[in-house]
Design a protein around this motif. Structure first.
Motif, PDB file in Angstrom:
ATOM      1  N   LEU A  47       0.868  -1.171   0.000  1.00  0.00           N
ATOM      2  CA  LEU A  47       0.000   0.000   0.000  1.00  0.00           C
ATOM      3  C   LEU A  47       0.909   1.227   0.000  1.00  0.00           C
ATOM      4  N   PRO A  48       1.249   1.736  -1.215  1.00  0.00           N
ATOM      5  CA  PRO A  48       2.147   2.885  -1.327  1.00  0.00           C
ATOM      6  C   PRO A  48       1.337   4.182  -1.301  1.00  0.00           C
ATOM      7  N   LEU A  49       1.475   4.952  -0.246  1.00  0.00           N
ATOM      8  CA  LEU A  49       0.645   6.133  -0.059  1.00  0.00           C
ATOM      9  C   LEU A  49       1.460   7.417  -0.116  1.00  0.00           C
ATOM     10  N   VAL A  50       0.805   8.463  -0.582  1.00  0.00           N
ATOM     11  CA  VAL A  50       1.380   9.803  -0.545  1.00  0.00           C
ATOM     12  C   VAL A  50       0.379  10.713   0.150  1.00  0.00           C
ATOM     13  N   ALA A  51       0.906  11.793   0.729  1.00  0.00           N
ATOM     14  CA  ALA A  51       0.063  12.772   1.406  1.00  0.00           C
ATOM     15  C   ALA A  51       0.228  14.122   0.731  1.00  0.00           C
TER      16      ALA A  51
END
Length: 186
Positions: A71-75
């Protein structure tokens, strides 16, 4: 996990998976933080920071996300729309293990504002609540006091010290091993 089905919002951030066509935002983040992140990451090949390599990384991360491996997330900060941090829950293992590893970074211009905690708190809840994993593991260099404080604040507990665990910035480095267990599993 399905593409585009995961968006979290906090007071200051929108957190989601980056789609392959959005690679330019990731590329800008990587280039702007190259020197800032170098002490905490493996040595990068000369072509690592090229647009083509960034596109390939984002496409692979997205494929791994769709396959349920990570689960590669960015903010993104609400006010500026800027990509300010990233976190990846990688090596997701199902079966009797039900665990993953957490890695994260923040743009050098946004350090010390509590954004990493603000990002990771709902992400961890998502991992335990929606993905029903039992364990999240995160490791840090012993001299990285920011990570030590962040992980402790998030409820991670130290499980050990791994000697020469990863080759970081060209040198084999020890790492403090941390883990957080799901409050929903017994």
């Amino acid at each position: 996990m399905k593409a585009g089905d995961m968006v979290l919002a906090t007071n200051r951030l929108t957190i989601r998976v980056l789609h392959p066509h959005e690679w330019e935002q990731q590329h800008e983040y990587e280039v702007q933080n190259k020197d800032h992140l170098a002490p905490w990451e493996p040595l990068r090949a000369p072509d690592y920071f090229t647009p083509a390599q960034c596109q390939a990384r984002i496409a692979q991360r997205f494929a791994d996300y769709q396959a349920g491996c990570q689960l590669p997330l960015v903010a993104f900060e609400h006010q500026s729309g800027q990509l300010v941090a990233q976190a990846c829950f990688s090596q997701i293992v199902r079966g009797p293990f039900q665990a993953c590893y957490l890695g994260y970074s923040i743009d050098h211009r946004y350090q010390g504002q509590g954004l990493m905690y603000e990002m990771l708190s709902p992400c961890i809840e998502y991992i335990f609540g929606e993905l029903t994993l039992n364990r999240i593991m995160a490791n840090y260099l012993p001299d990285n006091q920011r990570s030590a404080r962040l992980l402790a604040r998030l409820g991670f507990a130290q499980e050990g010290l791994a000697k020469r665990y990863l080759k970081i910035n060209g040198h084999w480095r020890d790492h403090v091993l941390m883990a957080k267990l799901s409050p929903y599993q017994q």
